[in-house]
Design a protein around this motif. Sequence first.
Motif, PDB file in Angstrom:
ATOM      1  N   TRP A  80       0.720  -1.447  -0.035  1.00  0.00           N
ATOM      2  CA  TRP A  80      -0.006  -0.003   0.120  1.00  0.00           C
ATOM      3  C   TRP A  80       0.822   1.339   0.040  1.00  0.00           C
ATOM      4  N   CYS A  81       1.997   1.194   0.784  1.00  0.00           N
ATOM      5  CA  CYS A  81       2.883   2.531   0.989  1.00  0.00           C
ATOM      6  C   CYS A  81       3.387   2.701  -0.340  1.00  0.00           C
ATOM      7  N   LEU A  82       3.654   1.487  -1.312  1.00  0.00           N
ATOM      8  CA  LEU A  82       4.305   1.900  -2.590  1.00  0.00           C
ATOM      9  C   LEU A  82       3.417   2.460  -3.514  1.00  0.00           C
ATOM     10  N   ALA A  83       2.109   2.131  -3.422  1.00  0.00           N
ATOM     11  CA  ALA A  83       0.971   2.771  -4.124  1.00  0.00           C
ATOM     12  C   ALA A  83       0.605   4.355  -3.982  1.00  0.00           C
ATOM     13  N   GLN A  84       1.259   4.653  -2.846  1.00  0.00           N
ATOM     14  CA  GLN A  84       1.040   6.022  -2.250  1.00  0.00           C
ATOM     15  C   GLN A  84       2.451   6.856  -2.797  1.00  0.00           C
ATOM     16  N   VAL A  85       3.179   6.461  -3.330  1.00  0.00           N
ATOM     17  CA  VAL A  85       4.473   7.420  -3.693  1.00  0.00           C
ATOM     18  C   VAL A  85       3.751   8.602  -4.363  1.00  0.00           C
ATOM     19  N   PRO A  86       4.008   9.759  -3.877  1.00  0.00           N
ATOM     20  CA  PRO A  86       3.515  10.888  -4.794  1.00  0.00           C
ATOM     21  C   PRO A  86       4.352  11.369  -5.882  1.00  0.00           C
ATOM     22  N   ASP A  87       3.674  12.400  -6.685  1.00  0.00           N
ATOM     23  CA  ASP A  87       4.403  13.039  -7.822  1.00  0.00           C
ATOM     24  C   ASP A  87       5.252  14.011  -7.066  1.00  0.00           C
ATOM     25  N   GLY A  88       6.351  14.225  -7.490  1.00  0.00           N
ATOM     26  CA  GLY A  88       7.157  15.378  -6.945  1.00  0.00           C
ATOM     27  C   GLY A  88       7.088  16.362  -7.792  1.00  0.00           C
ATOM     28  N   PRO A  89       7.793  17.476  -7.381  1.00  0.00           N
ATOM     29  CA  PRO A  89       7.644  18.762  -8.078  1.00  0.00           C
ATOM     30  C   PRO A  89       7.911  18.890  -9.493  1.00  0.00           C
ATOM     31  N   TRP A 144      11.327   1.348  -5.513  1.00  0.00           N
ATOM     32  CA  TRP A 144      11.468  -0.080  -6.046  1.00  0.00           C
ATOM     33  C   TRP A 144      12.778  -0.578  -6.146  1.00  0.00           C
ATOM     34  N   ASN A 145      13.593  -0.131  -6.191  1.00  0.00           N
ATOM     35  CA  ASN A 145      15.091  -0.759  -6.169  1.00  0.00           C
ATOM     36  C   ASN A 145      15.229  -1.012  -4.707  1.00  0.00           C
ATOM     37  N   LYS A 146      14.947  -0.392  -3.725  1.00  0.00           N
ATOM     38  CA  LYS A 146      14.923  -0.698  -2.345  1.00  0.00           C
ATOM     39  C   LYS A 146      14.170  -1.881  -2.008  1.00  0.00           C
ATOM     40  N   LEU A 194       8.724  -6.669  -9.209  1.00  0.00           N
ATOM     41  CA  LEU A 194       9.313  -6.566 -10.748  1.00  0.00           C
ATOM     42  C   LEU A 194       8.374  -6.285 -11.569  1.00  0.00           C
ATOM     43  N   ALA A 195       7.262  -6.405 -11.328  1.00  0.00           N
ATOM     44  CA  ALA A 195       6.077  -6.139 -12.413  1.00  0.00           C
ATOM     45  C   ALA A 195       5.958  -4.610 -12.487  1.00  0.00           C
ATOM     46  N   GLN A 196       6.208  -4.052 -11.158  1.00  0.00           N
ATOM     47  CA  GLN A 196       5.737  -2.504 -11.133  1.00  0.00           C
ATOM     48  C   GLN A 196       6.864  -1.624 -11.114  1.00  0.00           C
ATOM     49  N   MET A 197       8.097  -2.115 -11.216  1.00  0.00           N
ATOM     50  CA  MET A 197       9.263  -1.143 -11.336  1.00  0.00           C
ATOM     51  C   MET A 197       9.156  -0.392 -12.582  1.00  0.00           C
ATOM     52  N   PRO A 198       9.495   1.034 -12.353  1.00  0.00           N
ATOM     53  CA  PRO A 198       9.401   2.009 -13.726  1.00  0.00           C
ATOM     54  C   PRO A 198      10.550   1.535 -14.759  1.00  0.00           C
TER      55      PRO A 198
END
Length: 339
Positions: free
Chosen positions: A116-125, A138-140, A166-170
Motif C-alpha cells: 500500500w505504501c508503494l502505491a501512495q508514492v506522490p508525484d514530486g515537484p 522499487w530498487n530498495k 518486478l512487475a511494477q518497477m518503472p
Amino acid sequence: MHNVKRVRYSAEALAAQRQREKARLKEFQSLTGEVLARKQRKDHSREAFDLTTRLLQINPEFYTIWNYRRLVLLNGIFVESTPTQINDVLSDDLSLTTTLLKQHPKVYCIWTHRQWCLAQVPDGPTASDRNGWRQAYWNKELFVAEKMLEADPRNFHAWTYRRYVLAQMPVKRPETADLAFTKRKIESNISNFSAWHQRSKTLTSLWDAGKLDKARSLEEEFDLVRNAMYTDPNDQSVWIYHRWLVGPGEFVIGDDKGLLEREVSSIQELLDIQPDSKWCMESIVFYKKLLLRRHGDSLGDDERGKLNSECEELLGSLQSVDPDRHQRYVDLSRNHHIV
C-alpha cells in the motif's frame, strides 16, 4: 531438549514474571481500547498515528489497526503535507515494516501495508523527482525482498512480493536476470519449490513474448532438472517441475514421442540406481501412459501391450514402496490412467 541446561526459577522469580506479563497485557488492552475509540470517532491526528505505531509494534497481526493507520494517513497526515513530506512519511513506514518483518516474516498485514505504501508514492515537484523517487523505492523493495529470501528461501510472501515489485518497477529489469536469480536459489537448495515455481512463470513469460528460444531453453531446463533428480531423487519439487516441462498442459511437448522416450529412458537409468524411488516409478508410469494416449495409434499391438504391462508392474511395486498410498495405486491400475 538434549544438552540444554535447565534453569530453575524460584517461586519469587516466577511470581515476578507473571506480574510483568499481567502488566504488559493490561497495557496492551488499555492501548487497544484507546486506539479503537479514536478510530470510532474518526480521529486522524498525528497522536492517533503514533498510537497505532505503538500498538502494531506489540501486535503486528492486528489488521484493523493497519487499516486505521492508513485512514489516518490518507485523511489526516497526507492532507496537511507536501509531496516531499509524504515521501518522508512513507519511507518511515517502510522502515517500520522492515523492522517488523525481521521478527514476523510471514504476517500478511505487514506485506500488505508495504505494498500500500508503494502505491501512495506522490508525484514530486518535477518529472525527475517523481521518477527518481519511484525508482529508488522499487530498487530498495527488490533488495528487501531478496534479503528476506536469503533468510528464508521458501518464504512465499517474499516471493509474491518480489514478483509484484518486478512487475511494477518503472525501469524494468531484464527477465533473464530472474532466471539467473532462481537458478542460484535452486542450486543453493533444490527443494526450494518457490524458486522452481517462479522459474516456470518467468520462462512462460519469456516464451510467450518471443524473448527466448524455447527449444534451446527447454533443453537447458531438462539438463538442470535432470541434475537435480540425481542430486535428490526423493525431492518432490524437482519432479513437479519436470512434469511441468513435459506437459501435457498448455505445452505440446507431450506430442514429441522422441522426447518422451528419452525422458523415460533417463528416469529409468536413475531408477536402476535408486530401485526404491517412488518418484522415479510414478514418473515413468505417467510418461508411459502419456505415450500411449498421445502416440498409441503409431505403436504396434506388442509395443502397446508391453508399455501397459510395464506400468502395471511399476504400480504393483509402488503399492509396496509407498504403502500409505496403496489404494491410490490400486485404483490407478484399475482405471488405466494417471491423474
